[in-house]
Design a protein around this motif. Structure first.
Motif, PDB file in Angstrom:
ATOM      1  N   ALA A 403       5.620   7.629   8.275  1.00  0.00           N
ATOM      2  CA  ALA A 403       5.461   7.721   6.822  1.00  0.00           C
ATOM      3  C   ALA A 403       5.170   6.340   6.254  1.00  0.00           C
ATOM      4  O   ALA A 403       5.653   5.326   6.768  1.00  0.00           O
ATOM      5  N   ALA A 404       4.382   6.327   5.181  1.00  0.00           N
ATOM      6  CA  ALA A 404       4.054   5.064   4.521  1.00  0.00           C
ATOM      7  C   ALA A 404       3.665   5.315   3.081  1.00  0.00           C
ATOM      8  O   ALA A 404       3.055   6.339   2.764  1.00  0.00           O
ATOM      9  N   SER A 405       4.039   4.375   2.218  1.00  0.00           N
ATOM     10  CA  SER A 405       3.630   4.402   0.808  1.00  0.00           C
ATOM     11  C   SER A 405       2.816   3.144   0.529  1.00  0.00           C
ATOM     12  O   SER A 405       3.257   2.035   0.824  1.00  0.00           O
ATOM     13  N   VAL A 406       1.617   3.328  -0.029  1.00  0.00           N
ATOM     14  CA  VAL A 406       0.710   2.217  -0.307  1.00  0.00           C
ATOM     15  C   VAL A 406       0.262   2.312  -1.759  1.00  0.00           C
ATOM     16  O   VAL A 406      -0.166   3.380  -2.217  1.00  0.00           O
ATOM     17  N   ALA A 407       0.355   1.204  -2.491  1.00  0.00           N
ATOM     18  CA  ALA A 407      -0.081   1.186  -3.888  1.00  0.00           C
ATOM     19  C   ALA A 407      -1.602   1.174  -3.947  1.00  0.00           C
ATOM     20  O   ALA A 407      -2.289   0.834  -2.977  1.00  0.00           O
ATOM     21  N   ALA A 408      -2.133   1.522  -5.112  1.00  0.00           N
ATOM     22  CA  ALA A 408      -3.585   1.576  -5.276  1.00  0.00           C
ATOM     23  C   ALA A 408      -4.233   0.209  -5.079  1.00  0.00           C
ATOM     24  O   ALA A 408      -5.414   0.120  -4.753  1.00  0.00           O
ATOM     25  N   GLY A 568      -6.218   5.357   2.603  1.00  0.00           N
ATOM     26  CA  GLY A 568      -7.414   6.114   2.253  1.00  0.00           C
ATOM     27  C   GLY A 568      -7.246   6.917   0.984  1.00  0.00           C
ATOM     28  O   GLY A 568      -8.132   6.932   0.111  1.00  0.00           O
ATOM     29  N   TYR A 569      -6.126   7.602   0.835  1.00  0.00           N
ATOM     30  CA  TYR A 569      -5.868   8.373  -0.382  1.00  0.00           C
ATOM     31  C   TYR A 569      -5.674   7.457  -1.592  1.00  0.00           C
ATOM     32  O   TYR A 569      -5.954   7.848  -2.724  1.00  0.00           O
ATOM     33  N   ALA A 570      -5.158   6.223  -1.338  1.00  0.00           N
ATOM     34  CA  ALA A 570      -5.010   5.265  -2.443  1.00  0.00           C
ATOM     35  C   ALA A 570      -6.370   4.883  -3.011  1.00  0.00           C
ATOM     36  O   ALA A 570      -6.488   4.571  -4.203  1.00  0.00           O
ATOM     37  N   THR A 571      -7.416   4.916  -2.183  1.00  0.00           N
ATOM     38  CA  THR A 571      -8.767   4.614  -2.659  1.00  0.00           C
ATOM     39  C   THR A 571      -9.211   5.632  -3.709  1.00  0.00           C
ATOM     40  O   THR A 571      -9.860   5.277  -4.701  1.00  0.00           O
ATOM     41  N   TRP A 664       0.791  17.136   8.335  1.00  0.00           N
ATOM     42  CA  TRP A 664       0.639  16.019   7.402  1.00  0.00           C
ATOM     43  C   TRP A 664       0.924  16.468   5.965  1.00  0.00           C
ATOM     44  O   TRP A 664       0.797  17.633   5.630  1.00  0.00           O
ATOM     45  N   TYR A 665       1.261  15.499   5.155  1.00  0.00           N
ATOM     46  CA  TYR A 665       1.209  15.682   3.707  1.00  0.00           C
ATOM     47  C   TYR A 665       0.841  14.326   3.129  1.00  0.00           C
ATOM     48  O   TYR A 665       1.475  13.300   3.436  1.00  0.00           O
ATOM     49  N   ALA A 666      -0.211  14.307   2.298  1.00  0.00           N
ATOM     50  CA  ALA A 666      -0.698  13.043   1.747  1.00  0.00           C
ATOM     51  C   ALA A 666      -1.135  13.252   0.316  1.00  0.00           C
ATOM     52  O   ALA A 666      -1.659  14.307  -0.044  1.00  0.00           O
ATOM     53  N   ALA A 675       1.683   8.988   2.668  1.00  0.00           N
ATOM     54  CA  ALA A 675       1.269   9.911   3.722  1.00  0.00           C
ATOM     55  C   ALA A 675       2.420  10.079   4.697  1.00  0.00           C
ATOM     56  O   ALA A 675       3.078   9.099   5.073  1.00  0.00           O
ATOM     57  N   VAL A 676       2.678  11.311   5.083  1.00  0.00           N
ATOM     58  CA  VAL A 676       3.756  11.632   6.020  1.00  0.00           C
ATOM     59  C   VAL A 676       3.182  12.499   7.129  1.00  0.00           C
ATOM     60  O   VAL A 676       2.408  13.431   6.854  1.00  0.00           O
TER      61      VAL A 676
END
Length: 715
Positions: A403-408, A568-571, A664-666, A675-676
């Motif tokens: 799991a990871a959390s990334v800011a925009a 990628g989703y942060a993009t 997955w869940y993102a 994303a997990v």
């Protein structure tokens, strides 16, 4: 008259060969001694008249025993002249000895190992200490960054005459010699210069020899270095207890703050520790606390006496500044090791530091990790692990939760790397081992919207919109401009939906919201798999994780890590601009800023394309979780499943064929992408994924979603 005729000069005597041989056999030391004696006679010849004048006095000083004119025991007592002569002779010999010793003493070129070792300290995004690495807790600080009150608290406690003394204390040396001879041990009384010499050049052995050498080096050092340089070195090498060396680490260990933020009261408490932390650390017992308070008061009073604190200022400090109960500068362990691993790798790369430079220590690494988010994510995964052991004991031992959390803007805010780095160094958040599955569909959608589709080979691109309609039925053959797509085994490739369900004609926006596979497998072929790959890489996925360029690419045969999937989703959340994920925002070494290459934002996809993707992901989230979506507008996310043989890009084994191997869940909420992924893998055997066997839960109790929601604070 008789004349005297001078005798003729004698002819020079020519030595025979045998005589020359005998001369050559004369020992070298005898020849050197004779030469030295002749030289001494030549040099001392001018002093002969003075020696003759002093001879009578010297004869008087010469002891004659028994002394004439005396009776009894007095015949054996030297005269007063002899006593004075002996005294002057002693002083002369002592002076000559000290001058010789000073001249022969060199300042060592190498410092003690502990004098140069430092640790690297890692900080949370809020500036509080997170972890440290290294054998020694020391962080050197420039003197300019140490407040005057802190300096003078130390000087008042240890050496108030530091700026005027010659570097040694004759009284201290005398006391040390007396106690060594009379009582068998040495005592303190050293100046700060002497203590600094002991810290960095010598050892802690309590001997007269070490004390004498310390004094000689201190004298030389005092002439070679400025007082400020010596004080800076002393403050950075002294032992303060709690495993710390130096005033900076002491401030952090006892008060949880940098030395620059200490007040004079706290500085006085820390200065008291220099007398012996084992006796003056107030947290070690009642007796220690009493001694610490008394010494704290004494130091503040001394500061008033030497005019470094006014009586009015002293009156403000009546309450003892209680330190923290425990040292907050924890060693790494458990989850923090994964954070340190990520941060150290990035620090060395972005700071252009070699392993050798980094291992010397002294670096302060200010990370992007958010303490609150990290704790929430860790707690959620820990709970899920325990639940899995209860509900699925047979398969839980091979379970992994990345799991990871990334800011925009690219900051990595939190990761879950594993249960304990000391037993599993494998970082689950940074591992590119399992397929993305249908969590990859937004990248195919982005490629189509960005580049359009080609219905004929080499023809112009036709624009695609969210309302473009595709066939959503199950088992639809994938076609190219020339006809059906055949795989290497000679079979037509067909797309399948989850559960074999058919949806009929469906828009791309609806297909993404409902995770319908068949439209996107065909969209990938129409757009061009090279464009799909290009878009995925531009959005944040690594090139070496992208799957083979075959139709299965569109269904998620790529194997991004959780960090990269979140990036990628942060993009999408950043309106199509991508910033490479980073874990360190600033590095200093002993207070000096280290140049750091921080990533810049680049355009990955168009603004409108990113917003169209976000809208479709928001629809997906509303369909799956209507109640939560209503409470948190702007949330956009989707689930993803990878099935062996469909998305892996290779033939599945008989034990995994057709089974789910990754869940997955993102998605994003409040400009933070998370994303997990949940998967199974026996690390002792291979890196091949195993069937989940219900480990990821059901649609109503989806484990990846629950972890994702907990990480984002969605309940």
């Amino acid at each position: 008259m008789q004349l005297r005729v001078p005798a003729p000069p004698e002819p020079p005597v020519r030595s025979s060969r045998s005589e020359r041989r005998r001369s050559a056999r004369t020992p070298a030391w005898r020849r050197a001694t004779a030469t030295a004696a002749a030289t001494a006679r030549r040099l001392l010849a001018p002093l002969a008249p003075y020696a003759r004048r002093l001879a009578p006095y010297a004869r008087r000083l010469k002891p004659v025993y028994p002394r004439p004119g005396r009776t009894g025991w007095r015949r054996w007592i030297p005269s007063w002249r002899q006593w004075i002569g002996a005294l002057f002779a002693s002083f002369g010999l002592l002076g000559a000895f000290l001058v010789t010793a000073y001249a022969m003493t060199d300042i060592p070129g190498n410092l003690n190992t502990y004098a140069t070792q430092q640790d690297n300290v890692y900080f949370w995004s809020d500036g509080t200490p997170m972890a440290r690495t290294g054998w020694v807790q020391r962080q050197a600080m420039p003197l300019k960054d140490i407040p005057q009150d802190v300096r003078w608290a130390v000087l008042a406690a240890e050496n108030e005459t530091f700026y005027t003394d010659p570097g040694v204390s004759l009284r201290g040396l005398t006391r040390a010699l007396w106690q060594t001879v009379g009582e068998g041990y040495t005592a303190g009384g050293s100046t700060i210069t002497q203590q600094y010499v002991k810290n960095v050049y010598l050892n802690q052995n309590q001997t007269v020899t070490r004390k004498f050498t310390e004094a000689m080096i201190a004298l030389k050092l005092d002439n070679k270095m400025s007082k400020d340089q010596i004080l800076e070195g002393y403050l950075n090498t002294s032992w303060f207890g709690r495993g710390t060396y130096g005033i900076q680490r002491a401030a952090q260990a006892y008060y949880g703050k940098d030395v620059s933020k200490l007040n004079v009261s706290e500085a006085a408490m820390l200065a008291g520790l220099l007398k012996g932390a084992g006796l003056y650390d107030p947290t070690l017992g009642q007796a220690n606390h009493q001694r610490a308070v008394e010494r704290w008061k004494w130091i503040l009073d001394r500061m008033v006496k030497i005019h470094k604190l006014t009586p009015q200022e002293r009156a403000k400090y009546t309450t003892f500044p209680e330190p923290l109960k425990n040292n907050p500068l924890y060693n790494t362990g458990a989850q923090s090791d994964y954070l340190v691993e990520l941060a150290s790798q990035y620090a060395k790369k972005a700071g252009h530091l070699t392993d050798q430079q980094f291992d010397l220590g002294g670096y302060q690494i200010y990370t992007t990790f958010d303490r609150r988010r990290e704790q929430a994510l860790t707690d959620a995964v820990t709970k899920a692990r325990k639940q899995a052991k209860r509900d699925h004991p047979a398969v839980a031992k091979d379970a992994h939760y990345g799991a990871a959390s990334v800011a925009a803007d690219g900051r990595i805010l939190a990761v879950y790397g594993g249960p304990d780095h000391r037993t599993q160094g494998y970082n689950e958040s940074n591992a590119a081992t399992v397929p993305a599955g249908t969590a990859f569909l937004p990248f195919v959608y982005a490629a189509g919207l960005e580049h359009g589709v080609h219905k004929t080979r080499g023809g112009p691109a036709t624009p695609v919109t969210p309302e473009s309609v595709y066939d959503g039925d199950d088992n639809i053959p994938v076609v190219t401009p020339e006809g059906p797509y055949w795989d290497r085994s000679g079979k037509k490739v067909a797309a399948h939906n989850d559960g074999g369900r058919s949806y009929g004609k469906i828009t791309l926006r609806q297909a993404l919201a409902q995770s319908v596979n068949t439209p996107f497998m065909q969209l990938g072929m129409d757009t061009g798999l090279d464009k799909v790959r290009q878009t995925a890489e531009a959005s944040g996925l690594l090139s070496d994780s992208i799957g083979p360029q075959v139709p299965a690419l569109s269904l998620g045969s790529s194997t991004p890590s959780a960090i990269r999937m979140a990036s990628g989703y942060a993009t999408f959340a950043a309106d199509g601009t991508h910033t490479e994920p980073y874990s360190v925002r600033r590095i200093t070494r002993n207070g000096a800023l280290v140049d750091l290459n921080t990533p810049d934002a680049t355009r990955a996809i168009g603004v409108q394309v990113a917003r169209d993707i976000t809208d479709a992901l928001a629809d997906s989230y509303r369909l799956a979780h209507p109640a939560t979506a209503a409470a948190r507008p702007g949330t956009a996310a989707k689930a993803g499943t990878a099935t062996a043989g469909t998305t892996a890009g290779t033939a599945a084994g008989k034990d995994t064929a057709g089974k789910d191997i990754a869940a997955w869940y993102a998605g994003t909420a409040d400009s933070v992408s998370t994303a997990v992924v949940v998967y199974r893998m026996d690390l002792a055997k291979s890196l091949a994924p195993l069937p989940l066997e219900g480990l990821a839960g059901t649609s109503t109790d989806n484990v990846p979603y629950n972890l994702w929601a907990a990480a984002l604070g969605l309940g």
